[in-house]
Scaffold this motif. Structure first.
Motif: not given
Length: 346
Positions: A96, A141, A94, A98, A71, A78, A82
């Motif tokens: 980002s 992440a 991910d 988040d 992502s 996200l 989700w």
């Protein structure tokens, strides 16, 4: 072949993820999504992908099942999507902000994108420090680019007990870190010759560096973080000022801590003054690569240890680390698909 989809692939990080994955020998890119570019070829926003046989962009809501989803959506997106996204992929990476912080800290630094407490915790994707956990991870992440550089510089010193738990991080970054959508601060006439400290205090990477250092090195430091915009497109140079926890009997101790930590890691290089024609880390030779250069200097009289860390914010600071993590998750060689060594002069 592992079937991979890229969510939010129309921006700069998405373009770099596609560049790396389309050349990866163990991956098939089955879908790339973008609302702005839905129905268009991938090389419409990404001219460096011309000539490749690739799918066209799909809208986000048309996301189909895949083995792994990367992502590249803006922070907060996200989280919002989700329920839909998590049902489409067994494993998610991910890029980002988040999921970089633990749930209890996320709301403090990202109040506009609150994360429900029942959402899963992600493994922090710093492969040199969390590689063993990445091998079994479902959710990863990727660190922020400036935090990434700072952590690679700081963590060995903290783990070795060489520094006090208070550090200053002065990070310089190019304009691509602001993303592909222009605003007043990133518009070329405003940004081309800019040299400005745009966030002297309160930057969200502060919490990321503090939290990651506590989790990975066992000490939570007080971090004083500032971000400065420089007149370049790519690149991060993070200067970490740490202060010796004791009198240094040997000024080479910090160098040994860095060198021993990264000796077996192919993407981090510790530069030495007598062993390199250019012993000062700088982002330009690293453009397009998944490499980070480090160098340390010691002011023994004043007890100050300075580590400079340089990397490409879009690759080592984003897409390259995502692919590095993907390799580890799949049990592939960690350097697979990441062999580009950069250009000089640039």
């Amino acid at each position: 072949m592992t079937r991979v989809a890229v969510l939010g692939a129309g921006g700069y990080a998405g373009g770099e993820v596609l560049r790396l994955l389309l050349a990866h020998p163990a991956v098939e890119v089955v879908q790339a999504t973008s609302e702005q570019h839905a129905g268009k070829r991938l090389d419409f926003p990404h001219p460096h992908l011309r000539g490749l046989a690739t799918p066209r962009f799909s809208p986000h809501d048309a996301l189909e099942p895949c083995d792994v989803l990367l992502s590249c959506m803006p922070s907060g997106e996200l989280i919002r999507r989700w329920p839909q996204v998590s049902a489409r992929a067994g494993r998610i990476i991910d890029l980002s902000a988040d999921f970089r912080l633990e749930s209890t800290e996320h709301a403090r630094w990202y109040p506009r994108a609150p994360r429900p407490l029942d959402m899963p915790e992600f493994v922090y994707g710093l492969p040199e420090w969390t590689g063993a956990r990445l091998k079994d991870a479902r959710f990863v992440a990727v660190p922020g680019c400036m935090a990434h550089a700072a952590l690679l510089a700081l963590l060995p010193l903290v783990r070795a007990g060489l520094v006090r738990p208070e550090v200053v991080v002065d990070a310089k970054t190019g304009s691509s870190g602001g993303g592909a959508t222009p605003d007043r601060s990133s518009h070329h006439p405003e940004r081309a010759s800019a040299l400005r400290c745009y966030r002297a205090v309160g930057h969200r990477h502060t919490g990321e560096i503090e939290g990651a250092t506590e989790r990975l090195a066992g000490v939570r430091p007080v971090v004083h973080f500032s971000a400065t915009a420089v007149p370049s497109v790519r690149g991060v140079l993070a200067t970490v000022h740490a202060f010796a926890a004791r009198k240094l009997e040997d000024a080479s101790e910090p160098l040994r801590a860095l060198a021993s930590t990264y000796r077996e890691h192919p993407f981090v290089h510790v530069l030495r003054a007598n062993a390199s024609a250019s012993p000062f880390p700088e982002p330009a030779p690293l453009a397009g690569t998944n490499h980070c250069d480090l160098a340390v200097e010691v002011d023994a009289e004043r007890g100050r240890i300075v580590v400079n860390a340089a990397l490409d914010n879009l690759v080592k600071g984003a897409a390259g680390t995502a692919v590095h993590a993907l390799n580890l998750m799949l049990g592939r060689p960690e350097t697979e698909g990441l062999g580009f060594r950069g250009l000089h002069p640039l």
